[in-house]
Design an enzyme around this catalytic site. Sequence first.
Site, PDB file in Angstrom:
ATOM      1  CD  GLU A   1      -4.811  -3.022 -11.556  1.00 53.18           C
ATOM      2  OE1 GLU A   1      -5.206  -1.608 -11.906  1.00 53.18           O
ATOM      3  OE2 GLU A   1      -5.048  -3.936 -12.418  1.00 53.18           O
ATOM      4  N   GLY A   2      -4.780  -1.660  -4.545  1.00 52.75           N
ATOM      5  CA  GLY A   2      -5.288  -1.092  -3.708  1.00 52.75           C
ATOM      6  C   GLY A   2      -6.301  -1.821  -3.029  1.00 52.75           C
ATOM      7  CB  THR A   3      -5.786  -2.509   0.361  1.00 52.93           C
ATOM      8  OG1 THR A   3      -6.064  -1.184   1.302  1.00 52.93           O
ATOM      9  CG2 THR A   3      -4.612  -3.732  -0.195  1.00 52.93           C
TER      10      THR A   3
ATOM     11  CB  SER B   1      -1.096   0.078   0.831  1.00 56.05           C
ATOM     12  OG  SER B   1      -1.500  -0.923   1.244  1.00 56.05           O
TER      13      SER B   1
HETATM   14  N1  CAA Z   1      -2.310  10.261 -10.974  1.00 54.56           N
HETATM   15  C1  CAA Z   1      -1.527  10.926 -10.992  1.00 54.56           C
HETATM   16  N2  CAA Z   1      -0.539  12.019  -9.494  1.00 54.56           N
HETATM   17  C2  CAA Z   1      -0.576  11.224  -8.571  1.00 54.56           C
HETATM   18  C3  CAA Z   1      -2.291  10.728  -7.951  1.00 54.56           C
HETATM   19  C4  CAA Z   1      -2.839  10.410  -9.188  1.00 54.56           C
HETATM   20  N3  CAA Z   1      -4.058   9.341  -8.789  1.00 54.56           N
HETATM   21  N4  CAA Z   1      -2.244  10.599  -7.061  1.00 54.56           N
HETATM   22  C5  CAA Z   1      -1.007  11.118  -6.789  1.00 54.56           C
HETATM   23  N5  CAA Z   1      -0.425  11.727  -7.072  1.00 54.56           N
HETATM   24  C6  CAA Z   1       1.040  12.119  -6.769  1.00 54.56           C
HETATM   25  C7  CAA Z   1       0.480  13.442  -5.996  1.00 54.56           C
HETATM   26  O1  CAA Z   1       0.187  14.548  -6.148  1.00 54.56           O
HETATM   27  C8  CAA Z   1       1.977  13.402  -5.833  1.00 54.56           C
HETATM   28  O2  CAA Z   1       3.012  14.673  -6.423  1.00 54.56           O
HETATM   29  P1  CAA Z   1       3.609  16.188  -5.666  1.00 54.56           P
HETATM   30  O3  CAA Z   1       4.256  15.134  -5.180  1.00 54.56           O
HETATM   31  O4  CAA Z   1       3.681  16.260  -6.481  1.00 54.56           O
HETATM   32  O5  CAA Z   1       2.172  16.788  -5.183  1.00 54.56           O
HETATM   33  C9  CAA Z   1       2.714  12.459  -5.712  1.00 54.56           C
HETATM   34  O6  CAA Z   1       1.557  11.268  -6.748  1.00 54.56           O
HETATM   35  C10 CAA Z   1       2.044  11.463  -4.201  1.00 54.56           C
HETATM   36  O7  CAA Z   1       1.528  11.478  -4.194  1.00 54.56           O
HETATM   37  P2  CAA Z   1       0.465  11.131  -1.807  1.00 54.56           P
HETATM   38  O8  CAA Z   1       0.950  12.568  -1.283  1.00 54.56           O
HETATM   39  O9  CAA Z   1      -0.921  11.164  -2.380  1.00 54.56           O
HETATM   40  O10 CAA Z   1       1.043   9.593  -2.640  1.00 54.56           O
HETATM   41  P3  CAA Z   1       0.964   8.690  -0.633  1.00 54.56           P
HETATM   42  O11 CAA Z   1       2.483   8.393  -0.599  1.00 54.56           O
HETATM   43  O12 CAA Z   1       0.877   9.317   0.309  1.00 54.56           O
HETATM   44  O13 CAA Z   1       0.404   7.776  -1.540  1.00 54.56           O
HETATM   45  C11 CAA Z   1      -1.184   5.947  -1.774  1.00 54.56           C
HETATM   46  C12 CAA Z   1      -0.930   7.519  -1.858  1.00 54.56           C
HETATM   47  C13 CAA Z   1      -2.812   6.193  -2.265  1.00 54.56           C
HETATM   48  C14 CAA Z   1      -1.717   5.284  -0.929  1.00 54.56           C
HETATM   49  C15 CAA Z   1      -0.844   4.645  -3.155  1.00 54.56           C
HETATM   50  O14 CAA Z   1       0.788   5.243  -2.460  1.00 54.56           O
HETATM   51  C16 CAA Z   1      -1.581   4.058  -3.116  1.00 54.56           C
HETATM   52  O15 CAA Z   1      -1.749   4.304  -4.277  1.00 54.56           O
HETATM   53  N6  CAA Z   1      -0.644   3.122  -3.037  1.00 54.56           N
HETATM   54  C17 CAA Z   1      -1.665   1.396  -3.664  1.00 54.56           C
HETATM   55  C18 CAA Z   1      -0.691   1.149  -4.826  1.00 54.56           C
HETATM   56  C19 CAA Z   1      -1.348   0.019  -5.675  1.00 54.56           C
HETATM   57  O16 CAA Z   1      -2.718   0.099  -5.397  1.00 54.56           O
HETATM   58  N7  CAA Z   1      -1.063  -0.968  -5.475  1.00 54.56           N
HETATM   59  C20 CAA Z   1      -1.440  -2.193  -6.492  1.00 54.56           C
HETATM   60  C21 CAA Z   1      -0.276  -2.718  -6.990  1.00 54.56           C
HETATM   61  S1  CAA Z   1      -0.522  -3.790  -8.864  1.00 54.56           S
HETATM   62  C22 CAA Z   1      -1.207  -5.392  -8.141  1.00 54.56           C
HETATM   63  O17 CAA Z   1      -2.278  -4.828  -6.967  1.00 54.56           O
HETATM   64  C23 CAA Z   1      -0.273  -5.935  -9.041  1.00 54.56           C
HETATM   65  C24 CAA Z   1      -1.077  -6.144 -10.157  1.00 54.56           C
HETATM   66  O18 CAA Z   1      -0.319  -6.551 -11.302  1.00 54.56           O
HETATM   67  C25 CAA Z   1      -2.518  -5.922 -10.809  1.00 54.56           C
END
Ligand code: CAA
Length: 392
Positions: free
Chosen positions: A374-376, A143
């Site tokens: 793809e995000g819990t 996450s």
């Molecule tokens: N689109 C584009 N940019 C974005 C964004 C979005 N939706 N959301 C945030 N950002 C940008 C922010 O603007 C920020 O940029 P700046 O520093 O320039 O302001 C930067 O990204 C960092 O954003 P946050 O500070 O919000 O980041 P965070 O560390 O607090 O994380 C989170 C936020 C929502 C928890 C994120 O880490 C997240 O979504 N985590 C889950 C990851 C995930 O879904 N993993 C699954 C992987 S794939 C999989 O499951 C396997 C597969 O093969 C299918």
Amino acid sequence: MMTLSETAVAGPSFELTEEQRMLQDMVRDFATSTLAPRAAAYDRSCEFPHDNVKEMAELGLLGVTVPDTYGGAGMDTLAYTIVIEEIAKACASTAVIAAVQNSLVNFPLMKFGTEEQKKKYLPKLASGELIGAYSLTEPGSGSDAVAMQTRVRKEGNKYILNGTKVFVTNATGAELFIVYATLDPELKSKGVCAFIIEKNYPGFSVGRHEEMMGVRASGTSELILDNCEVPLENLLGTEGEGFKIALATLDVGRLGIAAQAIGIAQACLDYSLGYAQERKQFGKAIATFQLIQNKLVEMAVNIDAARMLLWRAAWLRERGQNFTKEASMAKLFASETAMKAGIEAVQVLGGYGYTKDYPVERYFRDAKITQIYEGTAEVQKIVIARHLTNPA
Ligand code: CAA
């Protein structure tokens, strides 16, 4: 008072276009006749379903939104969600394979790729000559994606990557990988870079295959990057832009997972409804009992609500509006709906539902992953809460 067609122009329509309906019929026929009969065997064997993938490619289902100039079907986001829902009703593993290809691989190439990268890779992805995977997660970073430890450094005319990635859907069947690595973990999100890695690059290998509870044929494995050499031209976007690419990609990916969850939930409803109308207890079909009807009704209402959330998010995206919150809402609600439907479908079938003679135990197991990858569900709530407390 507005007519139905006027309201459709002013807002989202509840009717599919002729083209979308034809697509839905075509994919439904294919999924019912070809994918469904193979699904239980793939679930047991955990083999990557190369035949399913080849046949999806022939139908144009691996490049749904890729413009026709790059060999794709050039359709819209709603069409893409319809494709994934129909496939998921038959085989959730095959649905996630198609979802990853369409949204986690084709999309970032379309949005952030150079013209050379698009010309080189998109036609092969759309035709199924290349299968793609997306690799963000690591053993210590799920996450909290920005906490990745996979490192990249520039050396001469190459980037050198070192690290281990896990839970990579499609990995055993893929030839092309979008991989994220950091220049320096201290830089947090500003240090992340995205790379397009071909399977035969020196230092790249697919590691341990995961035997999972559900989506067992999705080829989910770890990746090993051991001084992996990547040509400079295979950086996707710019250095430091990788985290934004990763999250923007996941916005689109979450629409696909919502569609997958809706497909699984619909399969649960369809099967348990049919069963309840046939199965007699106390001298009557169990579908006549209100306690069974209650389960079927809850499933039906939640599935429709999930689909409306998903179609709204798809519609916003087509209008070029921000849809991050709406994608998370759709993914959160659809995955909860799939899980509840899985539980209730097994319950409607009773003892039979708990056996492998019926498909609902597979639907139940497949449903669970939609609340994780793809995000819990918890991550979706973080995203929604941030938008509520700090609207753009
Ligand atoms: N689109 C584009 N940019 C974005 C964004 C979005 N939706 N959301 C945030 N950002 C940008 C922010 O603007 C920020 O940029 P700046 O520093 O320039 O302001 C930067 O990204 C960092 O954003 P946050 O500070 O919000 O980041 P965070 O560390 O607090 O994380 C989170 C936020 C929502 C928890 C994120 O880490 C997240 O979504 N985590 C889950 C990851 C995930 O879904 N993993 C699954 C992987 S794939 C999989 O499951 C396997 C597969 O093969 C299918």
